[in-house]
Design an enzyme around this catalytic site. Structure first.
Site, PDB file in Angstrom:
ATOM      1  N   ARG A 223       0.835  -1.202   0.000  1.00  0.00           N
ATOM      2  CA  ARG A 223       0.000   0.000   0.000  1.00  0.00           C
ATOM      3  C   ARG A 223       0.868   1.250   0.000  1.00  0.00           C
ATOM      4  O   ARG A 223       0.557   2.240  -0.659  1.00  0.00           O
ATOM      5  CB  ARG A 223      -0.939  -0.002   1.222  1.00  0.00           C
TER       6      ARG A 223
ATOM      7  N   TYR B 187     -18.206  15.503 -15.731  1.00  0.00           N
ATOM      8  CA  TYR B 187     -18.501  14.063 -15.711  1.00  0.00           C
ATOM      9  C   TYR B 187     -19.405  13.762 -14.526  1.00  0.00           C
ATOM     10  O   TYR B 187     -19.202  14.274 -13.419  1.00  0.00           O
ATOM     11  CB  TYR B 187     -17.191  13.288 -15.632  1.00  0.00           C
TER      12      TYR B 187
ATOM     13  N   ASP C 184      -8.493  17.665 -15.690  1.00  0.00           N
ATOM     14  CA  ASP C 184      -8.774  16.271 -16.022  1.00  0.00           C
ATOM     15  C   ASP C 184      -8.435  16.093 -17.498  1.00  0.00           C
ATOM     16  O   ASP C 184      -9.128  16.608 -18.375  1.00  0.00           O
ATOM     17  CB  ASP C 184     -10.241  15.957 -15.749  1.00  0.00           C
TER      18      ASP C 184
ATOM     19  N   LYS D 137      -9.163   4.666 -19.124  1.00  0.00           N
ATOM     20  CA  LYS D 137      -9.586   5.061 -20.464  1.00  0.00           C
ATOM     21  C   LYS D 137      -8.423   4.949 -21.447  1.00  0.00           C
ATOM     22  O   LYS D 137      -7.882   3.880 -21.659  1.00  0.00           O
ATOM     23  CB  LYS D 137     -10.168   6.467 -20.401  1.00  0.00           C
TER      24      LYS D 137
END
Length: 378
Positions: free
Chosen positions: A49, A102, A174, A199
């Site tokens: 982590r 979005y 973004d 994406k």
């Protein structure tokens, strides 16, 4: 020595394995690491982590592609967004967001950040004066999508960077729709770049992830601390899949753009299409800004049919275009934003037109995509 984008995509953070000489860096599929002595982790790795060599390779590569000093990767794009908000904002702060953001980003602000105490104002990012008017003395971030999802609006990054500087705020861009191959927000004055690496960066619809890229050391240390403390990191295999995908980003983006340009030309002439939204069109209201700050205009197209029922019918009739949410994969996707990706903004100021269809144009044979649209629109 300075390297080109394609070279960085293949080599940045991806040296051959030092022990075996493997050309492709291995997947360090481990949760923990042996330590040489108490409090002496080998190469600084103690728990995945907190740090993992595979994730570090991806972070270094994405930073190089965006022209930034630091990259941080996450389990999803929204995990990246939430971590950034928690790292730099506190209750009482204010954020300016796009008025066609979005749906997932809007939901994050409206349902998670606002109850926590962060206020926000939607503004039309294509209007610099409107953004300036939305800024308050508590504004900490100006949050930009360009192109926007799903209306394909274009924000002038350099102009908004100046607005942010004047307000003592950070400009967050973004860059998911454009990808680092088509647009470099940091070079235009942005402070932080956000990606859903699910994406175009990953590019194959087989892995979910997110990223932040930035230069400022203080903001980086805050975000890195929260990355570890909040724990929404991507696992080693997800990082490796994303790193594999990014190697072909440049060649994929060129094909996405080639296909999108042909489809845009076709849709612009079709009698059943009322309006095409694509920043590469000369009549797009922000075409000149897009041409100034983008290499090409991307693989995303939206269009309006003039009637909600016909928009849904087009989506349902498509065959080569897969009816599905998300975007940026090698396969072409079609969706109805109002009832799919942007259902969470229904009834709000960010509600999208009910007759809107969004295309994520893939890299299939362009003639097959055109034929599919012909029958779907027919």
């Amino acid at each position: 020595m300075s390297y080109g984008f394609e070279t960085l995509a293949i080599h940045a953070g991806q040296e051959p394995d030092g022990r075996t000489g493997a050309v492709i860096p291995p997947i360090f599929q481990t949760s923990t690491f042996a330590q040489d002595a108490v409090g002496a982790p080998r190469l600084g790795y103690d728990y995945s982590r907190s740090g993992n060599p595979t994730r570090d390779s991806l972070q270094e590569c994405l930073a190089a592609l965006e022209g930034g000093r630091h990259g941080l990767t996450f389990a999803s794009g929204l995990a990246a967004e939430d971590t950034l908000l928690r790292a730099v904002c506190k209750p009482g702060d204010h954020v300016v967001i796009p008025d066609d953001a979005y749906g997932g980003t809007y939901r994050l602000f409206a349902k998670v950040a606002q109850p926590w105490g962060i206020d926000f104002t939607p503004a039309r990012l294509t209007d610099v004066d409107a953004v300036r008017a939305a800024v308050t003395d508590k504004t900490r971030l100006i949050w930009v999508e360009t192109p926007t999802n799903p209306l394909l609006g274009i924000a002038d990054i350099a102009a908004l960077a100046q607005v942010a500087r004047d307000a003592g705020a950070l400009l967050v861009v973004d860059n998911t729709f454009a990808s680092p191959y088509l647009q470099q927000p940091l070079a235009l004055g942005a402070d932080v770049v956000v990606h859903s690496t699910t994406k175009y960066v990953g590019g194959h619809s087989d892995v979910v992830g997110g990223a932040l890229v930035l230069n400022d050391e203080t903001v980086f240390e805050q975000a890195k601390f929260h990355q570890n403390s909040m724990g929404a990191v991507n696992g080693p295999f997800d990082a490796w899949l994303t790193l594999r995908g990014v190697k072909t980003l440049a060649v994929r983006m060129d094909r996405h753009c080639d296909n999108a340009e042909r489809i845009t030309e076709y849709l612009s002439r079709h009698p059943k299409v009322a309006k095409v939204l694509y920043p590469g069109l000369p009549d797009h209201p922000n075409h000149e800004v897009a041409a100034k700050q983008m290499r090409r205009f991307g693989g995303m197209i939206s269009f309006r049919t003039g009637d909600p029922a016909s928009a849904e019918a087009v989506c349902n009739r498509a065959k080569v275009f897969t009816l599905a949410e998300s975007l940026g994969g090698v396969e072409s996707l079609i969706e109805h934003p109002g009832r799919m990706t942007h259902a969470s903004v229904a009834g709000s100021a960010l509600e999208v037109p009910a007759d809107l269809v969004r295309l994520s144009v893939g890299i299939e044979t362009a003639d097959d995509l055109l034929a599919d649209l012909e029958q779907a629109l027919g």
